[in-house]
Design a protein around this motif. Sequence first.
Motif, PDB file in Angstrom:
ATOM      1  N   ARG A 391      43.543  28.442  47.635  1.00  0.00           N
ATOM      2  CA  ARG A 391      44.746  28.924  46.946  1.00  0.00           C
ATOM      3  C   ARG A 391      44.458  30.041  45.946  1.00  0.00           C
ATOM      4  O   ARG A 391      45.127  31.061  45.914  1.00  0.00           O
ATOM      5  CB  ARG A 391      45.452  27.743  46.273  1.00  0.00           C
ATOM      6  N   GLU A 392      43.435  29.865  45.110  1.00  0.00           N
ATOM      7  CA  GLU A 392      43.160  30.853  44.048  1.00  0.00           C
ATOM      8  C   GLU A 392      42.808  32.224  44.638  1.00  0.00           C
ATOM      9  O   GLU A 392      43.316  33.250  44.197  1.00  0.00           O
ATOM     10  CB  GLU A 392      42.016  30.344  43.162  1.00  0.00           C
ATOM     11  N   ARG A 393      41.951  32.220  45.664  1.00  0.00           N
ATOM     12  CA  ARG A 393      41.538  33.495  46.278  1.00  0.00           C
ATOM     13  C   ARG A 393      42.705  34.184  46.969  1.00  0.00           C
ATOM     14  O   ARG A 393      42.844  35.409  46.947  1.00  0.00           O
ATOM     15  CB  ARG A 393      40.403  33.250  47.283  1.00  0.00           C
ATOM     16  N   VAL A 394      43.573  33.386  47.608  1.00  0.00           N
ATOM     17  CA  VAL A 394      44.734  33.968  48.302  1.00  0.00           C
ATOM     18  C   VAL A 394      45.715  34.554  47.291  1.00  0.00           C
ATOM     19  O   VAL A 394      46.261  35.646  47.499  1.00  0.00           O
ATOM     20  CB  VAL A 394      45.424  32.903  49.204  1.00  0.00           C
ATOM     21  N   ASP A 395      45.928  33.858  46.185  1.00  0.00           N
ATOM     22  CA  ASP A 395      46.826  34.388  45.132  1.00  0.00           C
ATOM     23  C   ASP A 395      46.304  35.722  44.595  1.00  0.00           C
ATOM     24  O   ASP A 395      47.057  36.666  44.394  1.00  0.00           O
ATOM     25  CB  ASP A 395      46.964  33.380  43.979  1.00  0.00           C
ATOM     26  N   GLU A 396      45.003  35.791  44.388  1.00  0.00           N
ATOM     27  CA  GLU A 396      44.391  37.031  43.881  1.00  0.00           C
ATOM     28  C   GLU A 396      44.544  38.155  44.914  1.00  0.00           C
ATOM     29  O   GLU A 396      44.903  39.290  44.570  1.00  0.00           O
ATOM     30  CB  GLU A 396      42.903  36.786  43.579  1.00  0.00           C
ATOM     31  N   ALA A 397      44.305  37.848  46.194  1.00  0.00           N
ATOM     32  CA  ALA A 397      44.470  38.858  47.262  1.00  0.00           C
ATOM     33  C   ALA A 397      45.929  39.301  47.358  1.00  0.00           C
ATOM     34  O   ALA A 397      46.216  40.468  47.634  1.00  0.00           O
ATOM     35  CB  ALA A 397      44.009  38.284  48.605  1.00  0.00           C
ATOM     36  N   GLY A 398      46.859  38.377  47.093  1.00  0.00           N
ATOM     37  CA  GLY A 398      48.290  38.716  47.091  1.00  0.00           C
ATOM     38  C   GLY A 398      48.622  39.726  46.014  1.00  0.00           C
ATOM     39  O   GLY A 398      49.402  40.662  46.228  1.00  0.00           O
ATOM     40  N   ARG A 399      47.997  39.561  44.823  1.00  0.00           N
ATOM     41  CA  ARG A 399      48.238  40.522  43.717  1.00  0.00           C
ATOM     42  C   ARG A 399      47.662  41.892  44.076  1.00  0.00           C
ATOM     43  O   ARG A 399      48.266  42.929  43.793  1.00  0.00           O
ATOM     44  CB  ARG A 399      47.617  39.987  42.414  1.00  0.00           C
ATOM     45  N   VAL A 400      46.482  41.895  44.717  1.00  0.00           N
ATOM     46  CA  VAL A 400      45.870  43.162  45.167  1.00  0.00           C
ATOM     47  C   VAL A 400      46.820  43.872  46.137  1.00  0.00           C
ATOM     48  O   VAL A 400      47.044  45.088  46.039  1.00  0.00           O
ATOM     49  CB  VAL A 400      44.504  42.899  45.863  1.00  0.00           C
ATOM     50  N   ALA A 401      47.409  43.112  47.069  1.00  0.00           N
ATOM     51  CA  ALA A 401      48.308  43.682  48.081  1.00  0.00           C
ATOM     52  C   ALA A 401      49.549  44.285  47.434  1.00  0.00           C
ATOM     53  O   ALA A 401      49.970  45.389  47.787  1.00  0.00           O
ATOM     54  CB  ALA A 401      48.707  42.608  49.094  1.00  0.00           C
TER      55      ALA A 401
END
Length: 449
Positions: A391-401
Amino acid sequence: MPTPDEASTSAAPPPTFKSLGLIDPLLEALEQIKYKTPTEIQSQALPHALEGRDIIGVAETGSGKTAAFALPILQKLWEEPKGLFACVLAPTRELAYQISQQFESLGSAMGVRCLVLVGGVDRMPQAVALAKRPHVIVATPGRLNDHLQNTKGFSLRGLKFLVLDEADRLLDMDFGPDIDQILKVIPTERTTYLFSATMTTKVAKLQRASLSNPVRVEVSSKYQTVSTLLQYYLFIPLVEKDVHLIYLANALASNSIIIFTRTVHDAQRLSIILRTLGFPAVPLHGQLSQSQRLGALNKFKTGGRKVLVATDVASRGLDLPSVDVVINFDIPTHSKDYIHRVGRTARAGRSGKSITMVTQYDVELIQRIENVIGKKMDLWPTDKEEVALLRERVDEAGRVAVNELKEEAKAGGGRKRRRDDRGGRDEKDRDDDVVEAGIPTKKRSKGRR
């Protein structure tokens, strides 16, 4: 008891391309591309088409309908080799290229010259190629209309054949006014073929306007999925879609995957998230330039990218290679769109998997799809602990996107407007995905020029 006529029909041997009346150059080309026996639509349409009749074909993508209309056109072209001979209208750029390739394969012994006219590429090289008098034009209606209005010396006055392919989609995508305009400037003395997966009232109206005493040819149109396709669903809260998609991508990492989204925005966003997390993903949608779209398809076909994130521009008509898994990130609102999407895998007798992500808002849609396909989907097993770890890594990648898309929007706004002005009026990127896109575009609000 069958009548004698019925008995003799059932005992009759299946037709061959030769028995249907095709000439040797076409039979040679069919042999080269390993077309052994005619499909149902070809067997039914070719005898009428070779007699010169107008045809209405009700047939699905993948039924062999391109050859059903290309072969009679090429046979007539062999008899009367005159300049610009036929025009095929297609709803998407990719389908236009695919139809053109099939014409060139089937007409290889005749030296047939095809030209594709689609938006997203510069008009000038197309205008130069038009001056060289191709035999067959395959076009999206907007770009063809643009050339009719703006390219000096180009007209369709000598046209012998008009084909409206996937007419239901042409009309769903707002091409109606362009088609009306094209019908006004082509000869009334012509042969017309109209092919559609469904006969809507719009298509029936177009048929009355464009065909003369047509023969209707219909092949089994029951929507179904193949037995080699394993169909699963994943029931999750809406807010957890992204993390579960990455969980699936992880679990299926060695497979080639198409992920279908409803909007251009999600196709872009998810491909950035996937790439940020180390998955070789590439997007495909109607707001990319034509070279970007062909590049994305090519990377996926050759295995350079294992994941294609696409809108419904890739769900129909495209003959993609072995695809192991189809993931519906967004559940389609029409059951037939579901069948088209999952039909990208488990092709030609191979096995494949489809996984549809279902949120609390999609229960009715999934039930409707199960009703149409006549089977219940199985639940895809998930490991809740593994999902929580991601979850944490996906949330961070979502912010990058999100940040990357904002930067692209700022940088691209001016460039896109300049490109549209330079490229002239094309099909306005009206693929299914843009109609439903989450990205507002000023171009759509300007109205028709």
